[in-house]
Design an enzyme around this catalytic site. Structure first.
Site, PDB file in Angstrom:
ATOM      1  N   ASP A 144      35.782  51.235  65.023  1.00 60.90           N
ATOM      2  CA  ASP A 144      36.155  52.628  64.779  1.00 60.90           C
ATOM      3  C   ASP A 144      36.962  52.739  63.490  1.00 60.90           C
ATOM      4  O   ASP A 144      38.082  52.220  63.407  1.00 60.90           O
ATOM      5  CB  ASP A 144      36.982  53.149  65.971  1.00 60.90           C
ATOM      6  CG  ASP A 144      37.122  54.658  65.957  1.00 60.90           C
ATOM      7  OD1 ASP A 144      36.745  55.286  64.950  1.00 60.90           O
ATOM      8  OD2 ASP A 144      37.613  55.207  66.955  1.00 60.90           O
ATOM      9  N   ASP A 145      36.401  53.385  62.498  1.00 62.88           N
ATOM     10  CA  ASP A 145      37.063  53.613  61.207  1.00 62.88           C
ATOM     11  C   ASP A 145      37.215  52.342  60.368  1.00 62.88           C
ATOM     12  O   ASP A 145      38.095  52.272  59.500  1.00 62.88           O
ATOM     13  CB  ASP A 145      38.449  54.271  61.370  1.00 62.88           C
ATOM     14  CG  ASP A 145      38.403  55.647  62.007  1.00 62.88           C
ATOM     15  OD1 ASP A 145      37.303  56.136  62.298  1.00 62.88           O
ATOM     16  OD2 ASP A 145      39.489  56.235  62.195  1.00 62.88           O
ATOM     17  N   CYS A 149      33.972  60.429  64.201  1.00 61.58           N
ATOM     18  CA  CYS A 149      33.622  59.692  65.430  1.00 61.58           C
ATOM     19  C   CYS A 149      32.532  60.308  66.293  1.00 61.58           C
ATOM     20  O   CYS A 149      31.500  59.682  66.556  1.00 61.58           O
ATOM     21  CB  CYS A 149      34.866  59.551  66.296  1.00 61.58           C
ATOM     22  SG  CYS A 149      36.177  58.595  65.544  1.00 61.58           S
ATOM     23  N   LYS A 186      35.490  52.792  73.612  1.00 60.01           N
ATOM     24  CA  LYS A 186      35.694  54.223  73.352  1.00 60.01           C
ATOM     25  C   LYS A 186      34.383  54.985  73.401  1.00 60.01           C
ATOM     26  O   LYS A 186      33.455  54.676  72.670  1.00 60.01           O
ATOM     27  CB  LYS A 186      36.356  54.386  71.979  1.00 60.01           C
ATOM     28  CG  LYS A 186      36.330  55.809  71.441  1.00 60.01           C
ATOM     29  CD  LYS A 186      37.054  55.906  70.120  1.00 60.01           C
ATOM     30  CE  LYS A 186      36.648  57.161  69.360  1.00 60.01           C
ATOM     31  NZ  LYS A 186      37.410  57.338  68.127  1.00 60.01           N
ATOM     32  N   HIS A 218      33.889  58.947  73.604  1.00 56.20           N
ATOM     33  CA  HIS A 218      34.010  60.096  72.695  1.00 56.20           C
ATOM     34  C   HIS A 218      32.768  60.986  72.625  1.00 56.20           C
ATOM     35  O   HIS A 218      32.495  61.613  71.606  1.00 56.20           O
ATOM     36  CB  HIS A 218      34.412  59.643  71.278  1.00 56.20           C
ATOM     37  CG  HIS A 218      35.352  60.646  70.639  1.00 56.20           C
ATOM     38  ND1 HIS A 218      35.967  60.450  69.418  1.00 56.20           N
ATOM     39  CD2 HIS A 218      35.760  61.869  71.075  1.00 56.20           C
ATOM     40  CE1 HIS A 218      36.707  61.495  69.126  1.00 56.20           C
ATOM     41  NE2 HIS A 218      36.597  62.366  70.121  1.00 56.20           N
ATOM     42  N   SER A 251      39.472  59.137  71.382  1.00 48.17           N
ATOM     43  CA  SER A 251      40.298  58.362  70.444  1.00 48.17           C
ATOM     44  C   SER A 251      41.674  58.060  71.032  1.00 48.17           C
ATOM     45  O   SER A 251      42.180  58.808  71.877  1.00 48.17           O
ATOM     46  CB  SER A 251      40.478  59.127  69.135  1.00 48.17           C
ATOM     47  OG  SER A 251      39.227  59.427  68.580  1.00 48.17           O
ATOM     48  N   ASN A 292      32.322  55.161  61.024  1.00 49.25           N
ATOM     49  CA  ASN A 292      32.510  55.940  59.781  1.00 49.25           C
ATOM     50  C   ASN A 292      33.427  55.125  58.874  1.00 49.25           C
ATOM     51  O   ASN A 292      33.887  54.039  59.247  1.00 49.25           O
ATOM     52  CB  ASN A 292      33.096  57.340  60.062  1.00 49.25           C
ATOM     53  CG  ASN A 292      34.317  57.333  60.952  1.00 49.25           C
ATOM     54  OD1 ASN A 292      34.248  57.754  62.099  1.00 49.25           O
ATOM     55  ND2 ASN A 292      35.439  56.838  60.464  1.00 49.25           N
TER      56      ASN A 292
END
Ligand code: MG
Length: 474
Positions: A30-31, A70, A127, A129, A155, A282
């Protein structure tokens, strides 16, 4: 009737022998930014397990998430469709929030649902989401094809406690007591607040257990890490071990986790029967400063349709089937994992809907050129940019989170990503025919998109607090 049954069984037996269906594991950070791994050039972040995975498999350099945040990126991964088609995008509310009642629509076919039809065991760790089931039960992963789930609904910054310091990006580090994230096993709330310092380790143990328990049948594991999304937490074994500070500690633990998954597959003698994909949802969250990652040479990060927001690391591993150490040329996307996985599992693509992914099987297994020629860059429901071959055309631009915008230039901006991957030099004035060609491709794509109601707008009414007591910032 018996004869028909026999013929069917024979056909089934032959196809099963002809092509053994591989297990499929998708590990999703994530990120995590394009520049955050050793094998993507970071000078001080150490990621020996991911670097080895790349040496033993295939490392993409032009791989895209289908969104810059996300929720829509996860919807695209699991459906093979641009999120604008499923209602999992919104121009103001960029992601689902803890008060949201919307979710991945029931009519969407997820990768898990499609693989279930071929007898796959399906598990999700981490996660989600794509829905908050305390607000609407249809938001749960088990309503979308997963047999089991262990993780967080959204998140890890969406459940702040009262008095939580609001400027997370100015802090050197977060305190555990500032967050009240709920941890679930299937539909049962098992821990609140979740101890985030041990999440990566516990997710990893769950994933290993799922692999061991399903070693005798084909399985699909979707392992979506909570980190390195902020607030950052690492377990004691990794705290203070990286030159890159807490962000580096967190990435080192994610790298350890990948090593554990691959080692479990080897130990269970499943490595030659399992396709493993590692990627990120992302680009890096740049406004988090030292707590955010790096897009390397790419421009901008999360929240932006510049390359740094959507071009992400991607490593694919399948010993004995994918040639080690390959770096393919050409574009690929998380959208493509849906049709590629279905082809490997012998499942027909749904014929009643537009699927935006392309089948990468020949690229992965035979070194064929990528069948993907175009990529469309959406931010919410709006198309900001399009890539065709080496060229990228921006109709409008938006820098990442917290930046003003969007900006609509007098004429579209054109970049040659082959010579200018950092998108520094607009060469549109020299190539009007390229601009016209991409604009025709955009028109053809737009003609296939039917507006649908967004799932990201509706929230529980203030008079009806969420059943789990979820709180969160908008
Ligand atoms: Mg993200």
């Amino acid at each position: 009737m018996c004869r028909l049954l026999f013929l069917w069984l024979t056909f089934w037996g032959l196809t099963a022998v002809a092509a053994e269906r591989p297990n499929i594991v998708i590990i999703y950070a994530d990120d995590l930014g394009y520049g955050d791994l050793g094998c993507y050039g970071h000078p001080t972040l150490r990621t020996p397990n991911l670097d080895r995975m790349a040496q033993e498999g295939m490392r993409f350099t032009e791989f895209y998430s289908a969104a810059e945040v996300c929720t829509p990126s996860r919807a695209a991964l699991l459906t093979g469709r641009y999120p604008v088609r499923s209602g999992m995008a919104h121009d103001r509310y960029r992601v689902l929030r803890s008060q949201s009642t919307g979710h991945l629509p029931e009519g969407e076919i997820t990768l898990a649902e499609a693989l279930q039809t071929a007898g796959y065991a399906t598990g999700m760790v981490g996660k989600w989401h794509l829905g908050v089931w305390s607000n609407d039960p249809m938001g749960h992963p088990r309503r979308h094809g997963f047999d089991s789930f262990f993780g967080l609904p959204h998140s890890n910054d969406m459940d702040p406690v009262a008095g939580n310091p609001p400027r997370a990006n100015t802090l050197a580090e977060q305190k555990a007591e500032w967050w009240n994230s709920p941890l679930y096993r299937n539909e049962e709330l098992v821990e609140r607040p979740a101890d985030q310092t041990t999440l990566t380790r516990r997710y990893t143990e769950e994933a290993q257990r799922f692999i061991r328990e399903n070693r005798r049948r084909p399985f699909f594991l979707y392992f979506a890490h909570t980190f390195p999304h902020t607030p950052l937490f690492a377990s004691g074994a990794f705290r203070g071990t990286s030159q890159r500070g807490l962000y580096g500690d967190v990435v080192a633990e994610l790298d350890w986790s990948v090593g554990q998954i691959l080692e479990t597959l080897r130990r269970e003698k499943l490595d030659r029967k399992t396709l493993v994909v590692f990627s990120s949802d992302n680009g890096p969250w740049l406004i988090m400063n030292q707590q955010g990652g790096s897009a390397g040479l790419l421009r901008d990060g999360k929240g932006s349709t510049w390359e740094g927001g959507m071009r992400v690391p991607a490593i694919v591993w399948w010993p004995g089937r994918i040639k080690p150490g390959t770096v393919p040329e050409g574009i690929a996307s998380t959208l493509d994992l849906f049709p590629t996985s279905l082809r490997l599992a012998g499942v027909q693509l749904p014929a009643d809907r537009m699927v935006d992914g392309v089948d990468l099987t020949d690229l992965l297994l035979k070194g064929a050129p990528s069948p993907r020629q175009t990529m469309f860059y959406y931010r919410g429901t709006r198309l900001y940019a399009a890539r065709s071959g080496r060229w990228k055309l921006h109709l409008q631009t938006q820098d990442g989170y917290g930046q003003p915008g969007p900006t609509v230039p007098d004429r579209p901006l054109l970049f040659d990503l082959a010579t200018d991957p950092s998108e520094r030099f607009d060469v549109g004035a020299d190539h009007p025919e390229v601009i016209a060609g991409i604009q025709r491709e955009i028109e053809a794509h737009r003609a296939t998109v039917t507006p649908v109601e967004s799932q990201l707008e509706s929230v529980v009414a203030p008079s009806e607090p969420a059943k789990s007591g979820a709180s969160g910032k908008p």
